[in-house]
Design a protein around this motif. Sequence first.
Motif, short mmCIF file in Angstrom:
data_model
loop_
_atom_site.label_atom_id
_atom_site.label_comp_id
_atom_site.label_asym_id
_atom_site.label_seq_id
_atom_site.Cartn_x
_atom_site.Cartn_y
_atom_site.Cartn_z
N ARG A 193 0.81 -1.22 0.00
CA ARG A 193 0.00 0.00 0.00
C ARG A 193 0.84 1.26 0.00
O ARG A 193 0.34 2.35 0.23
N TYR A 212 -5.15 8.32 -0.95
CA TYR A 212 -6.15 8.61 0.08
C TYR A 212 -6.70 10.00 -0.17
O TYR A 212 -6.00 10.88 -0.68
N GLY A 272 -8.59 10.94 4.36
CA GLY A 272 -8.62 9.74 5.20
C GLY A 272 -9.31 8.54 4.57
O GLY A 272 -9.29 7.45 5.14
N LEU A 273 -9.94 8.72 3.42
CA LEU A 273 -10.62 7.60 2.74
C LEU A 273 -9.66 6.96 1.74
O LEU A 273 -9.09 7.65 0.89
N ARG A 274 -9.48 5.64 1.83
CA ARG A 274 -8.66 4.94 0.85
C ARG A 274 -9.43 4.94 -0.47
O ARG A 274 -10.61 4.62 -0.51
N LYS A 295 -18.01 1.63 3.79
CA LYS A 295 -17.19 1.15 4.90
C LYS A 295 -16.99 -0.34 4.74
O LYS A 295 -17.93 -1.08 4.47
N SER A 296 -15.77 -0.79 4.93
CA SER A 296 -15.45 -2.21 4.86
C SER A 296 -16.09 -2.93 6.04
O SER A 296 -16.03 -2.45 7.17
N HIS A 311 -12.65 -4.63 7.80
CA HIS A 311 -11.48 -3.86 8.23
C HIS A 311 -11.81 -2.58 8.98
O HIS A 311 -10.91 -1.86 9.40
N ASP A 312 -13.08 -2.25 9.13
CA ASP A 312 -13.50 -1.02 9.80
C ASP A 312 -12.79 0.20 9.21
O ASP A 312 -12.32 1.08 9.91
N THR A 313 -12.68 0.19 7.88
CA THR A 313 -12.02 1.26 7.13
C THR A 313 -13.03 1.87 6.16
O THR A 313 -13.86 1.16 5.61
N CYS A 314 -12.91 3.17 5.96
CA CYS A 314 -13.79 3.84 5.01
C CYS A 314 -13.08 4.03 3.68
O CYS A 314 -11.86 4.28 3.64
N TYR A 315 -13.84 3.92 2.59
CA TYR A 315 -13.29 3.97 1.25
C TYR A 315 -14.07 4.95 0.39
O TYR A 315 -15.25 5.21 0.63
#
Length: 191
Positions: free
Chosen positions: A22, A27, A30-32, A112-113, A116-120
């Motif tokens: 990665r 980004y 903060g969003l991938r 949101k994944s 992975h608790d990640t936002c995209y």
Amino acid sequence: MVVLVAHQDEAAVEVLVSRTGRHLQRYNKGLRQVVGCIPYRYNKVIKNSSLKNEDQELQVLLISSQKGKGMLFPKGGWELDETKKQAAIRETIEEAGVRGVIKGELGKWNFKSKTHDTCYEGFMFPLLVTEQLDIWPERKFRQRIWMSVPEARKTCQHPWMKEALDVLTNRLTLERPLICEADVKFCSLSQ
């Protein structure tokens, strides 16, 4: 993974490599950022036995997730050294083993994944498939299945991808089919 692919029409061999890591990932606030394609084709459907009455059914290609939990359209990270379209094409070759004509962006979705608790921030493109490879970088990790739009809507695990599929089908109802399954080249080293 490195894969050598021979072109059917050429005496050339192409090296396909799945990118990993990665360190070049984009980004935005903060969003991938991820990009992908909805690979599609038109399959000839014979309506009656006279063979003169044909129609064309829109089919889309879904792939299994790497972890084997559900089906989705190919997508992955948009990296700093590529455009959105380049990244979408690369991800589609790596994950689904198809090439084609990429069209205008379908839209942007934030999601949101689940794992992975990640936002995209995701961007999707339509890809009219012109070539289906027998050998591609992630063939050992993924299955690919052509299906009708209603089947894909039921099968696809991500609501945002279903929305992108709706945008694609609405757009394509305004266009005429340009290519059928019979026109798609299949490419392998064994030919």
